[in-house]
Design a protein around this motif. Structure first.
Motif, PDB file in Angstrom:
ATOM      1  N   ALA A  46       1.015  -1.222  -0.004  1.00 38.96           N
ATOM      2  CA  ALA A  46       0.013   0.071  -0.041  1.00 38.96           C
ATOM      3  C   ALA A  46       0.801   1.035   0.012  1.00 38.96           C
ATOM      4  CB  ALA A  46      -0.990  -0.018   1.358  1.00 38.96           C
ATOM      5  N   GLY A  47       0.252   2.358  -0.112  1.00 39.20           N
ATOM      6  CA  GLY A  47       1.060   3.689  -0.213  1.00 39.20           C
ATOM      7  C   GLY A  47       0.618   4.741  -1.119  1.00 39.20           C
ATOM      8  N   THR A  48       0.715   5.833  -0.889  1.00 43.87           N
ATOM      9  CA  THR A  48       0.291   6.910  -1.700  1.00 43.87           C
ATOM     10  C   THR A  48       1.251   6.827  -3.202  1.00 43.87           C
ATOM     11  OG1 THR A  48      -0.014   8.606   0.047  1.00 43.87           O
ATOM     12  CG2 THR A  48       0.085   9.398  -2.175  1.00 43.87           C
ATOM     13  N   ASN A  49       2.437   6.904  -3.152  1.00 45.34           N
ATOM     14  CA  ASN A  49       3.366   6.729  -4.211  1.00 45.34           C
ATOM     15  C   ASN A  49       4.311   5.700  -3.960  1.00 45.34           C
ATOM     16  OD1 ASN A  49       2.749  10.126  -4.220  1.00 45.34           O
ATOM     17  ND2 ASN A  49       2.921   9.298  -6.052  1.00 45.34           N
ATOM     18  N   GLY A  50       4.904   5.108  -5.346  1.00 43.76           N
ATOM     19  CA  GLY A  50       5.951   4.137  -5.104  1.00 43.76           C
ATOM     20  C   GLY A  50       5.490   2.682  -5.118  1.00 43.76           C
ATOM     21  N   LYS A  51       4.326   2.495  -4.973  1.00 45.91           N
ATOM     22  CA  LYS A  51       3.713   1.018  -4.811  1.00 45.91           C
ATOM     23  C   LYS A  51       4.078   0.309  -5.945  1.00 45.91           C
ATOM     24  CE  LYS A  51      -0.941   1.922  -4.512  1.00 45.91           C
ATOM     25  NZ  LYS A  51      -0.665   3.623  -4.674  1.00 45.91           N
ATOM     26  N   GLY A  52       3.986   0.832  -7.472  1.00 47.41           N
ATOM     27  CA  GLY A  52       4.409  -0.176  -8.551  1.00 47.41           C
ATOM     28  C   GLY A  52       5.840  -0.379  -8.472  1.00 47.41           C
ATOM     29  N   SER A  53       6.485   0.656  -8.407  1.00 38.46           N
ATOM     30  CA  SER A  53       8.126   0.400  -8.165  1.00 38.46           C
ATOM     31  C   SER A  53       8.399  -0.446  -7.229  1.00 38.46           C
ATOM     32  CB  SER A  53       8.855   1.949  -8.012  1.00 38.46           C
ATOM     33  OG  SER A  53       8.566   2.689  -8.903  1.00 38.46           O
ATOM     34  N   THR A  54       7.880  -0.354  -6.061  1.00 32.77           N
ATOM     35  CA  THR A  54       8.352  -1.435  -4.924  1.00 32.77           C
ATOM     36  C   THR A  54       7.890  -2.871  -5.363  1.00 32.77           C
ATOM     37  OG1 THR A  54       7.811   0.384  -3.065  1.00 32.77           O
ATOM     38  CG2 THR A  54       7.884  -2.033  -2.531  1.00 32.77           C
ATOM     39  N   VAL A  55       6.842  -2.981  -5.857  1.00 30.91           N
ATOM     40  CA  VAL A  55       6.408  -4.188  -6.529  1.00 30.91           C
ATOM     41  C   VAL A  55       7.237  -4.785  -7.249  1.00 30.91           C
ATOM     42  CG1 VAL A  55       4.494  -5.492  -7.763  1.00 30.91           C
ATOM     43  CG2 VAL A  55       3.772  -4.021  -6.135  1.00 30.91           C
ATOM     44  N   THR A  56       7.569  -3.973  -8.353  1.00 31.81           N
ATOM     45  CA  THR A  56       8.718  -4.437  -9.475  1.00 31.81           C
ATOM     46  C   THR A  56      10.092  -4.847  -8.587  1.00 31.81           C
ATOM     47  OG1 THR A  56       9.068  -4.293 -11.950  1.00 31.81           O
ATOM     48  CG2 THR A  56       9.614  -2.487 -10.309  1.00 31.81           C
ATOM     49  N   PHE A  57      10.446  -3.949  -7.720  1.00 32.92           N
ATOM     50  CA  PHE A  57      11.766  -4.680  -7.038  1.00 32.92           C
ATOM     51  C   PHE A  57      11.731  -5.931  -6.411  1.00 32.92           C
ATOM     52  CE2 PHE A  57      12.663   0.328  -6.862  1.00 32.92           C
ATOM     53  CZ  PHE A  57      13.812   0.236  -7.784  1.00 32.92           C
ATOM     54  N   GLY A 148      -6.597   3.195  -0.964  1.00 32.33           N
ATOM     55  CA  GLY A 148      -6.206   3.224   0.626  1.00 32.33           C
ATOM     56  C   GLY A 148      -5.788   2.079   0.970  1.00 32.33           C
ATOM     57  N   GLY A 149      -6.835   0.878   1.710  1.00 28.79           N
ATOM     58  CA  GLY A 149      -6.207  -0.080   2.161  1.00 28.79           C
ATOM     59  C   GLY A 149      -7.013  -0.911   2.784  1.00 28.79           C
ATOM     60  N   ARG A 150      -7.728  -0.089   3.974  1.00 34.05           N
ATOM     61  CA  ARG A 150      -8.595  -0.751   4.855  1.00 34.05           C
ATOM     62  C   ARG A 150      -9.928  -1.376   4.080  1.00 34.05           C
ATOM     63  NH1 ARG A 150      -8.770  -0.232  10.266  1.00 34.05           N
ATOM     64  NH2 ARG A 150      -7.144   1.291   9.923  1.00 34.05           N
ATOM     65  N   TYR A 151     -10.512  -0.875   3.179  1.00 30.77           N
ATOM     66  CA  TYR A 151     -11.732  -1.243   2.428  1.00 30.77           C
ATOM     67  C   TYR A 151     -11.489  -1.635   0.921  1.00 30.77           C
ATOM     68  CZ  TYR A 151     -13.858   0.263   6.695  1.00 30.77           C
ATOM     69  OH  TYR A 151     -14.418   0.531   8.157  1.00 30.77           O
ATOM     70  N   ASP A 152     -10.022  -1.527   0.647  1.00 29.37           N
ATOM     71  CA  ASP A 152      -9.670  -2.074  -0.899  1.00 29.37           C
ATOM     72  C   ASP A 152      -9.813  -3.522  -1.036  1.00 29.37           C
ATOM     73  OD1 ASP A 152      -7.943  -0.916  -3.205  1.00 29.37           O
ATOM     74  OD2 ASP A 152      -7.093  -2.927  -2.572  1.00 29.37           O
ATOM     75  N   SER A 153     -10.307  -3.655  -2.106  1.00 28.47           N
ATOM     76  CA  SER A 153     -10.628  -5.238  -2.547  1.00 28.47           C
ATOM     77  C   SER A 153      -9.185  -6.252  -2.260  1.00 28.47           C
ATOM     78  CB  SER A 153     -11.149  -5.364  -3.996  1.00 28.47           C
ATOM     79  OG  SER A 153     -10.281  -5.154  -4.820  1.00 28.47           O
ATOM     80  N   ILE A 174     -11.924  10.879  -0.520  1.00 28.05           N
ATOM     81  CA  ILE A 174     -12.364   9.359  -0.289  1.00 28.05           C
ATOM     82  C   ILE A 174     -11.697   9.088   1.204  1.00 28.05           C
ATOM     83  CG2 ILE A 174     -12.508   6.982  -0.872  1.00 28.05           C
ATOM     84  CD1 ILE A 174     -12.599   7.867  -3.800  1.00 28.05           C
ATOM     85  N   LEU A 175     -10.551   9.079   1.086  1.00 28.98           N
ATOM     86  CA  LEU A 175      -9.650   8.683   2.211  1.00 28.98           C
ATOM     87  C   LEU A 175      -9.554   9.745   3.253  1.00 28.98           C
ATOM     88  CD1 LEU A 175      -6.605   7.199   0.244  1.00 28.98           C
ATOM     89  CD2 LEU A 175      -8.825   6.030   1.054  1.00 28.98           C
ATOM     90  N   GLY A 176      -9.978  10.967   3.248  1.00 24.67           N
ATOM     91  CA  GLY A 176      -9.784  11.893   4.278  1.00 24.67           C
ATOM     92  C   GLY A 176      -8.941  12.986   3.742  1.00 24.67           C
ATOM     93  N   ASP A 177      -9.107  14.333   4.529  1.00 25.63           N
ATOM     94  CA  ASP A 177      -8.401  15.435   4.144  1.00 25.63           C
ATOM     95  C   ASP A 177      -6.967  15.823   5.105  1.00 25.63           C
ATOM     96  OD1 ASP A 177      -9.559  16.077   6.534  1.00 25.63           O
ATOM     97  OD2 ASP A 177     -10.463  17.724   5.620  1.00 25.63           O
ATOM     98  N   ALA A 187      -3.236   2.017   6.984  1.00 22.99           N
ATOM     99  CA  ALA A 187      -2.997   1.203   7.945  1.00 22.99           C
ATOM    100  C   ALA A 187      -3.738  -0.017   7.940  1.00 22.99           C
ATOM    101  CB  ALA A 187      -2.681   2.128   9.397  1.00 22.99           C
ATOM    102  N   GLY A 188      -5.069   0.037   7.306  1.00 22.79           N
ATOM    103  CA  GLY A 188      -5.998  -0.993   7.768  1.00 22.79           C
ATOM    104  C   GLY A 188      -5.402  -2.456   7.054  1.00 22.79           C
ATOM    105  N   ILE A 189      -4.414  -2.163   6.284  1.00 22.12           N
ATOM    106  CA  ILE A 189      -3.753  -3.746   5.537  1.00 22.12           C
ATOM    107  C   ILE A 189      -3.128  -4.185   6.818  1.00 22.12           C
ATOM    108  CG2 ILE A 189      -3.655  -2.423   3.237  1.00 22.12           C
ATOM    109  CD1 ILE A 189      -0.369  -2.904   3.760  1.00 22.12           C
ATOM    110  N   ILE A 190      -2.801  -3.889   8.084  1.00 25.64           N
ATOM    111  CA  ILE A 190      -1.888  -4.539   8.947  1.00 25.64           C
ATOM    112  C   ILE A 190      -2.713  -5.461   9.543  1.00 25.64           C
ATOM    113  CG2 ILE A 190      -0.875  -4.059  11.087  1.00 25.64           C
ATOM    114  CD1 ILE A 190      -0.225  -1.246  10.109  1.00 25.64           C
TER     115      ILE A 190
END
Length: 436
Positions: A46-57, A148-153, A174-177, A187-190
């Motif tokens: 999860a995360g705001t940026n860098g998810k795809g890059s982290t996945v590929t690493f 987000g994470g908590r309610y993501d499929s 959607i996620l809050g301001d 943090a809902g993925i924890i």
């Protein structure tokens, strides 16, 4: 459902159901499919940026270690099928047709029930989990959170490890301001007893993450305290850095993705895999880490399509992403004449994003593209308040002209929405190969 175009058309027809966060529909779908997710060894990102890059690493290092790895990512840059890939290769059209045949009747049945119709993202997530669990079984599966994470499929699974790359203000409607509210959703993925690795830096975000890991009795590993990066240096074709943890140090690691932020994503991948090695969940050697990081490739992230003159694509689709893009451009191309083409979605935090262009000495042109939530070029310039910025509605003719007029000392960067990048990339590649 006999053809690829029919399958894609049906999947995209689910877009009309929009975003509908929650796990009830996923639970029903997966139960009807025999709960394939329970067969998988998952790393959840999860995360705001860098998810795809982290996945590929992660994927690239595991591949170097001899493992078959399934990845689920979004959005796509070159082909829809890449969202469900094995060892970096998108699934076949035939497999996508077969998956659609399996899930379509279930989706239609679900639509008649109390939870209503599944969204496009839920459909694709279920397809990926079924594929990796039942059709093409893999050693490890890496799932990228959609929103987000908590309610993501994707949060239907129990992973071996969770990763939160960073926290920024995106999808605030959607996620809050606030950073704290957004951190709470991510943090809902924890999960109970499952380690969490994070590159988040803001204390507001970290306090939320710490509270959640303590509540779930999950080990927390934080960039800057439990592991760190030193000696970051931009080198031709990538970045060089030293990785340090409490147990070991790897000097002169190299990644082929541009920007200091990519070394942070790489460090997250390394530390999480080292933890899994320590827990005897996988075999891993230093040479695999080094080779995997260097070979990792992720389209549309500071992707150099041509040198001399330089043409770059980057999906800087939110404030943090644009800051990273501008920082990398200033660091690497300060002696060059920089030209930027930018398009974005109107539901982004444009009032904070667009004035950032004032920080760089560049010729900026705002444009627009066909997409339901795309902002107009005129609106982008109004919000940016950059007097000498240009506007052009037709991105196609704009791009063709600017590519053809480039001088050897110029750098053209096309950036903004990832949906824009996915539309522009094949056109620019065609231009550079002389097709247009």
């Amino acid at each position: 459902m006999n053809t690829y175009s029919e399958a894609i058309s049906w999947i995209h027809s689910r877009l009309k159901h929009g975003i509908n966060l929650g796990l009830a529909r996923m639970e029903w779908l997966l139960q009807e499919m025999g709960n394939p997710e329970k067969k998988l060894k998952v790393i959840h990102v999860a995360g705001t940026n860098g998810k795809g890059s982290t996945v590929t690493f992660l994927r690239s290092i595991l591949n170097e270690s001899g493992y078959d790895v399934g990845t689920f990512t979004s959005p796509y840059i070159e082909t829809f099928n890449e969202r469900i890939s094995i060892n970096g290769y998108p699934i076949s059209d035939d497999d996508l047709i077969e998956l659609t045949r399996i899930i379509k009747p279930l989706a239609e049945e679900l639509e008649k029930g109390e939870w209503g119709p599944p969204t496009e993202f839920e459909i694709i997530t279920a397809m990926a989990l079924y594929y990796f669990g039942n059709i093409r079984q893999v050693d490890f599966t890496i799932l990228e959170v959609g929103l987000g994470g908590r309610y993501d499929s994707t949060n239907i699974i129990r992973p071996l490890a969770g990763i939160i790359t960073n926290i920024g203000k995106d999808h605030i409607n959607i996620l809050g301001d606030t950073i704290g509210k957004i951190a709470y959703e991510k943090a809902g993925i924890i999960k109970e007893g499952i380690p969490l690795f994070t590159g988040a830096k803001q204390e507001e975000a970290l306090s939320v993450i710490r509270e959640e890991t303590e509540k779930k009795q999950a080990d927390l590993f934080q960039l800057g305290s439990d592991f760190s990066i030193e000696n970051n240096e931009s080198v031709p074709g990538g970045e060089k850095f030293t990785f340090l943890s409490k147990e070991l140090t790897y000097e002169n690691l190299k990644v082929s993705l541009l920007g200091r932020h990519q070394t942070e994503n790489a460090a997250l991948a390394v530390v999480s895999l080292l933890y899994m090695k320590e827990k005897n969940l996988l075999q891993l050697h230093e040479k695999d880490i080094r080779a995997g990081l260097k070979k990792a490739y992720w389209p549309g992230r500071m992707e150099v399509l041509q040198d001399h003159p330089t043409v770059i694509l980057d999906g800087a689709h939110n404030t943090e992403g644009l800051e990273a893009f501008l920082s990398t451009m200033k660091e690497r191309y300060r002696e060059k004449k920089i030209k930027v083409i930018f398009a974005a979605l109107e539901d982004k935090d444009l009032s904070h994003m667009l004035p950032l262009f004032k920080k760089i000495n560049a010729q900026v042109t705002f444009t627009e593209f066909e997409f339901p939530r795309a902002a107009s070029a005129t609106k982008l310039k109004e919000i940016a308040q950059i007097e000498d910025a240009a506007i052009e509605n037709d991105w196609c003719s704009l791009t063709k002209r600017m590519v053809n007029e480039l001088n050897p000392e110029d750098v053209l960067a096309v950036t903004g929405s990832l949906y824009f990048i996915s539309e522009v990339k094949p056109f620019i590649v065609g231009l550079l190969r002389g097709r247009y």
